[in-house]
Design a protein around this motif. Structure first.
Motif, PDB file in Angstrom:
ATOM      1  N   UNK A 175      16.385  68.293  48.466  1.00  0.00           N
ATOM      2  CA  UNK A 175      15.357  68.835  47.571  1.00  0.00           C
ATOM      3  C   UNK A 175      15.340  70.366  47.576  1.00  0.00           C
ATOM      4  N   UNK A 176      15.917  70.980  48.592  1.00  0.00           N
ATOM      5  CA  UNK A 176      15.824  72.441  48.722  1.00  0.00           C
ATOM      6  C   UNK A 176      16.540  73.202  47.603  1.00  0.00           C
ATOM      7  N   UNK A 177      17.749  72.824  47.185  1.00  0.00           N
ATOM      8  CA  UNK A 177      18.389  73.592  46.096  1.00  0.00           C
ATOM      9  C   UNK A 177      17.571  73.627  44.802  1.00  0.00           C
ATOM     10  N   UNK A 178      16.964  72.510  44.424  1.00  0.00           N
ATOM     11  CA  UNK A 178      16.141  72.500  43.208  1.00  0.00           C
ATOM     12  C   UNK A 178      14.911  73.388  43.395  1.00  0.00           C
ATOM     13  N   UNK A 179      14.347  73.380  44.589  1.00  0.00           N
ATOM     14  CA  UNK A 179      13.208  74.247  44.884  1.00  0.00           C
ATOM     15  C   UNK A 179      13.614  75.713  44.778  1.00  0.00           C
ATOM     16  N   UNK A 180      14.760  76.060  45.359  1.00  0.00           N
ATOM     17  CA  UNK A 180      15.256  77.438  45.292  1.00  0.00           C
ATOM     18  C   UNK A 180      15.450  77.847  43.832  1.00  0.00           C
ATOM     19  N   UNK A 181      16.050  76.963  43.027  1.00  0.00           N
ATOM     20  CA  UNK A 181      16.233  77.262  41.603  1.00  0.00           C
ATOM     21  C   UNK A 181      14.895  77.503  40.914  1.00  0.00           C
ATOM     22  N   UNK A 182      13.886  76.712  41.236  1.00  0.00           N
ATOM     23  CA  UNK A 182      12.566  76.857  40.635  1.00  0.00           C
ATOM     24  C   UNK A 182      11.925  78.187  41.035  1.00  0.00           C
ATOM     25  N   UNK A 183      12.044  78.544  42.292  1.00  0.00           N
ATOM     26  CA  UNK A 183      11.483  79.811  42.754  1.00  0.00           C
ATOM     27  C   UNK A 183      12.184  80.979  42.064  1.00  0.00           C
ATOM     28  N   UNK A 184      13.503  80.920  41.978  1.00  0.00           N
ATOM     29  CA  UNK A 184      14.254  81.998  41.325  1.00  0.00           C
ATOM     30  C   UNK A 184      13.869  82.088  39.847  1.00  0.00           C
ATOM     31  N   UNK A 185      13.732  80.956  39.178  1.00  0.00           N
ATOM     32  CA  UNK A 185      13.331  80.965  37.770  1.00  0.00           C
ATOM     33  C   UNK A 185      11.952  81.614  37.610  1.00  0.00           C
ATOM     34  N   UNK A 186      11.040  81.313  38.515  1.00  0.00           N
ATOM     35  CA  UNK A 186       9.710  81.890  38.462  1.00  0.00           C
ATOM     36  C   UNK A 186       9.754  83.396  38.724  1.00  0.00           C
ATOM     37  N   UNK A 187      10.516  83.802  39.732  1.00  0.00           N
ATOM     38  CA  UNK A 187      10.593  85.215  40.109  1.00  0.00           C
ATOM     39  C   UNK A 187      11.276  86.086  39.065  1.00  0.00           C
ATOM     40  N   UNK A 188      12.159  85.487  38.288  1.00  0.00           N
ATOM     41  CA  UNK A 188      12.930  86.296  37.335  1.00  0.00           C
ATOM     42  C   UNK A 188      12.480  86.091  35.886  1.00  0.00           C
TER      43      UNK A 188
END
Length: 190
Positions: A175-188
């Protein structure tokens, strides 16, 4: 009689960093670390003049491995958005097991300790500056880049605390890679 391995200052420093991750600065105690290394206090005094010297060495090792080495690793990625994703993935433990978050959390209760405070301040400043530069390179104005760096860093610290306090609640494993992608999408997001 078996021949004992000659311990180095690096062996002691690594053991102190592991102790720090497990129990904070109180765990950086000479006798228990000597026992974990299968040696005596005499070996310690061959390499270090005091417990504080060992603690300082452990903090320097943590700074190097969890800040300098991580930055050097992500700098190998030429694409800034992928570099930011890589940084967050590494910081959250995706694919690489680093004790850094555990050390960071363990140090929070000692943040005002005279040996810990300057290290935490220096590392936090370096990390925030690095993140702000990344966001600036992605095209965000300086003030907004700084705000996004704070948000990214607090996301890391919050994830570390959540994973420590309630491990089942923090995204991990597959589940961590999808979470990382979501955080990056939010941050950028613009």
């Amino acid at each position: 009689m078996p021949v004992r391995k000659q311990l180095t200052a690096g062996d002691w420093t690594s053991a102190a960093l592991a102790a720090l991750a497990r129990g904070g600065i109180a765990a950086v105690a000479v006798e228990p670390i000597a026992a974990s290394l299968g040696t005596t206090k005499g070996s310690f005094y061959w390499h270090f003049s005091s417990r504080d010297a060992l603690l300082e060495a452990a903090l320097r090792l943590w700074e190097r491995t969890e800040t300098d080495d991580v930055i050097a690793l992500v700098e190998t990625e030429p694409d800034m958005r992928r570099r930011l994703r890589m940084l967050l993935a590494v910081a959250l433990g995706a694919g690489i097991e680093l004790p850094g978050a555990r050390v960071e959390l363990a140090l929070q209760s000692s943040a005002d300790h005279p040996l810990v405070a300057p290290v935490l301040a220096r590392i936090t400043t370096r990390r925030l500056d690095y993140l702000a530069a990344m966001f600036a390179e992605l095209g965000f104005p300086p003030d907004e880049a700084r705000q996004r760096s704070l948000l990214a860093y607090t996301a890391y610290l919050g994830h570390a605390q959540l994973a420590h306090a309630t491990p089942g609640a923090a995204p991990s494993g597959v589940a961590l890679p999808a979470y990382v992608d979501s955080v990056i999408a939010t941050l950028t997001a613009r």
